[in-house]
Design a protein around this motif. Structure first.
Motif, PDB file in Angstrom:
ATOM      1  N   LEU A 101      -2.517  -6.899  51.461  1.00 42.04           N
ATOM      2  CA  LEU A 101      -2.573  -5.438  51.324  1.00 42.04           C
ATOM      3  C   LEU A 101      -1.214  -4.903  50.888  1.00 42.04           C
ATOM      4  CD1 LEU A 101      -4.056  -2.728  51.644  1.00 42.04           C
ATOM      5  CD2 LEU A 101      -3.417  -2.783  54.077  1.00 42.04           C
ATOM      6  N   ASP A 102      -0.166  -5.504  51.422  1.00 39.99           N
ATOM      7  CA  ASP A 102       1.190  -5.083  51.065  1.00 39.99           C
ATOM      8  C   ASP A 102       1.432  -5.234  49.561  1.00 39.99           C
ATOM      9  OD1 ASP A 102       3.925  -4.313  51.820  1.00 39.99           O
ATOM     10  OD2 ASP A 102       4.439  -6.362  51.245  1.00 39.99           O
ATOM     11  N   GLU A 103       1.048  -6.378  49.013  1.00 44.65           N
ATOM     12  CA  GLU A 103       1.225  -6.598  47.568  1.00 44.65           C
ATOM     13  C   GLU A 103       0.358  -5.639  46.755  1.00 44.65           C
ATOM     14  OE1 GLU A 103       2.119 -11.411  48.012  1.00 44.65           O
ATOM     15  OE2 GLU A 103       0.074 -10.689  47.683  1.00 44.65           O
ATOM     16  N   TYR A 104      -0.836  -5.406  47.244  1.00 47.76           N
ATOM     17  CA  TYR A 104      -1.766  -4.525  46.526  1.00 47.76           C
ATOM     18  C   TYR A 104      -1.236  -3.086  46.492  1.00 47.76           C
ATOM     19  CZ  TYR A 104      -6.407  -3.087  44.882  1.00 47.76           C
ATOM     20  OH  TYR A 104      -7.456  -2.592  44.141  1.00 47.76           O
ATOM     21  N   LEU A 105      -0.725  -2.638  47.630  1.00 47.10           N
ATOM     22  CA  LEU A 105      -0.230  -1.256  47.705  1.00 47.10           C
ATOM     23  C   LEU A 105       1.029  -1.067  46.854  1.00 47.10           C
ATOM     24  CD1 LEU A 105      -0.829  -0.339  51.462  1.00 47.10           C
ATOM     25  CD2 LEU A 105      -2.269   0.175  49.471  1.00 47.10           C
ATOM     26  N   ALA A 106       1.766  -2.151  46.636  1.00 46.20           N
ATOM     27  CA  ALA A 106       2.941  -2.052  45.750  1.00 46.20           C
ATOM     28  C   ALA A 106       2.502  -1.624  44.348  1.00 46.20           C
ATOM     29  CB  ALA A 106       3.684  -3.384  45.706  1.00 46.20           C
ATOM     30  N   GLN A 107       1.318  -2.055  43.929  1.00 45.25           N
ATOM     31  CA  GLN A 107       0.770  -1.571  42.657  1.00 45.25           C
ATOM     32  C   GLN A 107       0.180  -0.172  42.831  1.00 45.25           C
ATOM     33  OE1 GLN A 107       0.890  -2.862  39.512  1.00 45.25           O
ATOM     34  NE2 GLN A 107      -0.091  -0.938  38.884  1.00 45.25           N
ATOM     35  N   GLY A 108      -0.462   0.055  43.978  1.00 47.33           N
ATOM     36  CA  GLY A 108      -1.048   1.378  44.218  1.00 47.33           C
ATOM     37  C   GLY A 108      -0.033   2.500  44.142  1.00 47.33           C
ATOM     38  N   GLU A 109       1.180   2.199  44.570  1.00 42.94           N
ATOM     39  CA  GLU A 109       2.254   3.200  44.552  1.00 42.94           C
ATOM     40  C   GLU A 109       2.565   3.699  43.150  1.00 42.94           C
ATOM     41  OE1 GLU A 109       6.083   2.081  46.189  1.00 42.94           O
ATOM     42  OE2 GLU A 109       5.078   0.668  47.508  1.00 42.94           O
ATOM     43  N   LYS A 110       2.267   2.870  42.154  1.00 42.86           N
ATOM     44  CA  LYS A 110       2.767   3.140  40.795  1.00 42.86           C
ATOM     45  C   LYS A 110       2.020   4.254  40.075  1.00 42.86           C
ATOM     46  CE  LYS A 110       4.595  -1.517  40.354  1.00 42.86           C
ATOM     47  NZ  LYS A 110       4.438  -2.849  39.745  1.00 42.86           N
ATOM     48  N   SER A 111       0.869   4.655  40.599  1.00 43.12           N
ATOM     49  CA  SER A 111       0.150   5.782  40.003  1.00 43.12           C
ATOM     50  C   SER A 111      -0.028   6.862  41.050  1.00 43.12           C
ATOM     51  CB  SER A 111      -1.229   5.340  39.499  1.00 43.12           C
ATOM     52  OG  SER A 111      -2.006   6.484  39.185  1.00 43.12           O
ATOM     53  N   ASP A 112       0.338   8.092  40.700  1.00 41.18           N
ATOM     54  CA  ASP A 112       0.066   9.193  41.627  1.00 41.18           C
ATOM     55  C   ASP A 112      -1.194   9.936  41.202  1.00 41.18           C
ATOM     56  OD1 ASP A 112       0.969  10.447  39.386  1.00 41.18           O
ATOM     57  OD2 ASP A 112       2.629  11.500  40.372  1.00 41.18           O
ATOM     58  N   LYS A 113      -1.978   9.332  40.306  1.00 42.54           N
ATOM     59  CA  LYS A 113      -3.220   9.964  39.852  1.00 42.54           C
ATOM     60  C   LYS A 113      -4.448   9.259  40.391  1.00 42.54           C
ATOM     61  CE  LYS A 113      -1.592  12.301  35.714  1.00 42.54           C
ATOM     62  NZ  LYS A 113      -0.164  12.160  35.979  1.00 42.54           N
ATOM     63  N   THR A 114      -4.484   7.935  40.287  1.00 39.72           N
ATOM     64  CA  THR A 114      -5.673   7.210  40.746  1.00 39.72           C
ATOM     65  C   THR A 114      -5.626   7.056  42.262  1.00 39.72           C
ATOM     66  OG1 THR A 114      -5.935   6.046  38.645  1.00 39.72           O
ATOM     67  CG2 THR A 114      -6.942   5.030  40.584  1.00 39.72           C
ATOM     68  N   VAL A 115      -6.653   7.610  42.913  1.00 41.05           N
ATOM     69  CA  VAL A 115      -6.753   7.572  44.370  1.00 41.05           C
ATOM     70  C   VAL A 115      -7.179   6.171  44.817  1.00 41.05           C
ATOM     71  CG1 VAL A 115      -8.047   8.507  46.339  1.00 41.05           C
ATOM     72  CG2 VAL A 115      -7.316  10.026  44.493  1.00 41.05           C
ATOM     73  N   LEU A 116      -6.563   5.678  45.870  1.00 38.21           N
ATOM     74  CA  LEU A 116      -6.954   4.383  46.435  1.00 38.21           C
ATOM     75  C   LEU A 116      -8.111   4.605  47.411  1.00 38.21           C
ATOM     76  CD1 LEU A 116      -3.380   2.955  47.110  1.00 38.21           C
ATOM     77  CD2 LEU A 116      -4.905   2.427  45.190  1.00 38.21           C
ATOM     78  N   VAL A 117      -9.238   3.961  47.113  1.00 43.15           N
ATOM     79  CA  VAL A 117     -10.443   4.089  47.948  1.00 43.15           C
ATOM     80  C   VAL A 117     -10.526   2.810  48.773  1.00 43.15           C
ATOM     81  CG1 VAL A 117     -12.937   4.406  47.930  1.00 43.15           C
ATOM     82  CG2 VAL A 117     -11.521   5.566  46.206  1.00 43.15           C
ATOM     83  N   LEU A 118     -10.027   2.917  50.011  1.00 42.09           N
ATOM     84  CA  LEU A 118      -9.762   1.749  50.847  1.00 42.09           C
ATOM     85  C   LEU A 118     -10.953   1.470  51.760  1.00 42.09           C
ATOM     86  CD1 LEU A 118      -6.423   1.278  52.874  1.00 42.09           C
ATOM     87  CD2 LEU A 118      -8.579   0.201  53.458  1.00 42.09           C
ATOM     88  N   GLU A 119     -11.639   0.349  51.510  1.00 45.59           N
ATOM     89  CA  GLU A 119     -12.777  -0.019  52.365  1.00 45.59           C
ATOM     90  C   GLU A 119     -12.320  -0.967  53.464  1.00 45.59           C
ATOM     91  OE1 GLU A 119     -16.442  -1.528  50.644  1.00 45.59           O
ATOM     92  OE2 GLU A 119     -17.148  -2.103  52.645  1.00 45.59           O
ATOM     93  N   ILE A 120     -12.499  -0.521  54.693  1.00 46.53           N
ATOM     94  CA  ILE A 120     -12.201  -1.354  55.863  1.00 46.53           C
ATOM     95  C   ILE A 120     -13.447  -2.172  56.180  1.00 46.53           C
ATOM     96  CG2 ILE A 120     -11.649  -1.293  58.331  1.00 46.53           C
ATOM     97  CD1 ILE A 120     -10.110   1.380  57.570  1.00 46.53           C
TER      98      ILE A 120
END
Ligand code: MG
Length: 259
Positions: A101-120
């Motif tokens: 998740l840590d590695e994935y969120l490092a990419q997620g940080e790079k866009s402030d437009k695409t919302v991360l839809v996080l499925e638990i």
């Protein structure tokens, strides 16, 4: 600052009061055409194509590391029963290793437009599912992503949804199973639905009922043109799809974007 839920509710209100409405597009497991679902590159492509959201699934290893994958087993390794090190040699279809998740969120940080839809994902016990939920919250905070405008939560775990309703009430929090009417979900403090389209075909009135309660409405996994049009007609706020380009084409400009 308006939350994503607030934004969607405003859009729903607009849809009810005007002939024009917009619908958000969420790329299911990222934009993975010609790529690998739930890979970091699939997230990057969803960001590059500017889709409103990019969905992904999270599990917990036996040593307590959140990793991104749909199934609870990959490459013959049962994620819940093994430490992260057991995944070291597993590769996705595009050659990436299984992202933490840590590695994935490092990419997620790079866009402030695409919302991360996080499925638990549901874990081996309620305690482990809640532990995973807490780890997700911590990881989002570490990455500066603990923001209702950047992330929404979805889960088949009613326990996780109820926990989030207490711990993170400002976030959009959508229940996935489709078994409960909007009023029942709302009564437990959960502010959104993300149901399979067949549930809305069987209960088209649930979209308006949810909106009247101020709940957001997302629908999965809508890939066929006639069903996409049907869901647009029902007035859902968001369509989760493996065919985000097709939904974009059919929306013909009536697409929710984060500016
Ligand atoms: Mg999922």
């Amino acid at each position: 600052m308006i939350s994503i839920l607030g934004l969607l509710a405003c859009l729903s209100l607009a849809a009810q009061t005007a002939s024009t409405s917009t619908v958000a597009i969420t790329a299911h497991r990222g934009y993975w055409k010609g790529n690998a679902a739930n890979s970091i590159d699939a997230l990057k492509k969803a960001q590059d194509f500017g889709f409103w959201g990019s969905e992904f699934d999270v599990h917990l290893t036996s040593d307590g590391v959140a990793v991104v994958n749909h199934d609870d087993t990959i490459g013959g390794v049962a994620i819940h029963d093994n430490p992260l090190s057991a995944l070291a040699d597993v590769r996705l279809g595009n050659g990436e290793k299984v992202p933490t998740l840590d590695e994935y969120l490092a990419q997620g940080e790079k866009s402030d437009k695409t919302v991360l839809v996080l499925e638990i994902k549901i874990q081996s016990s309620v305690d482990r599912t809640i532990e995973l939920t807490k780890k997700c919250i911590s990881a989002l905070k570490e990455h500066g992503l603990y923001d209702p405008q950047r992330v929404i939560f979805i889960s088949f775990s009613y326990d996780a949804c109820k926990f989030l309703a207490q711990e993170a009430p400002e976030f959009t929090n959508q229940y996935l199973s489709g078994k409960k009417a909007p009023s029942e979900v709302y009564a437990d403090g959960i502010n959104g639905l993300d149901y399979h389209y067949s549930n809305f075909q069987n209960h088209p009135e649930w979209v308006k009922e949810a909106h009247d309660l101020g709940m957001s409405v997302n629908v999965w996994t809508v890939d066929k043109p006639e069903v996409i049009q049907e869901m647009i007609g029902l007035g859902v706020d968001c369509i989760t799809t493996n065919a985000p380009e097709l939904v974009r084409e059919l929306l013909n400009g009536a697409e929710t974007v984060i500016k």
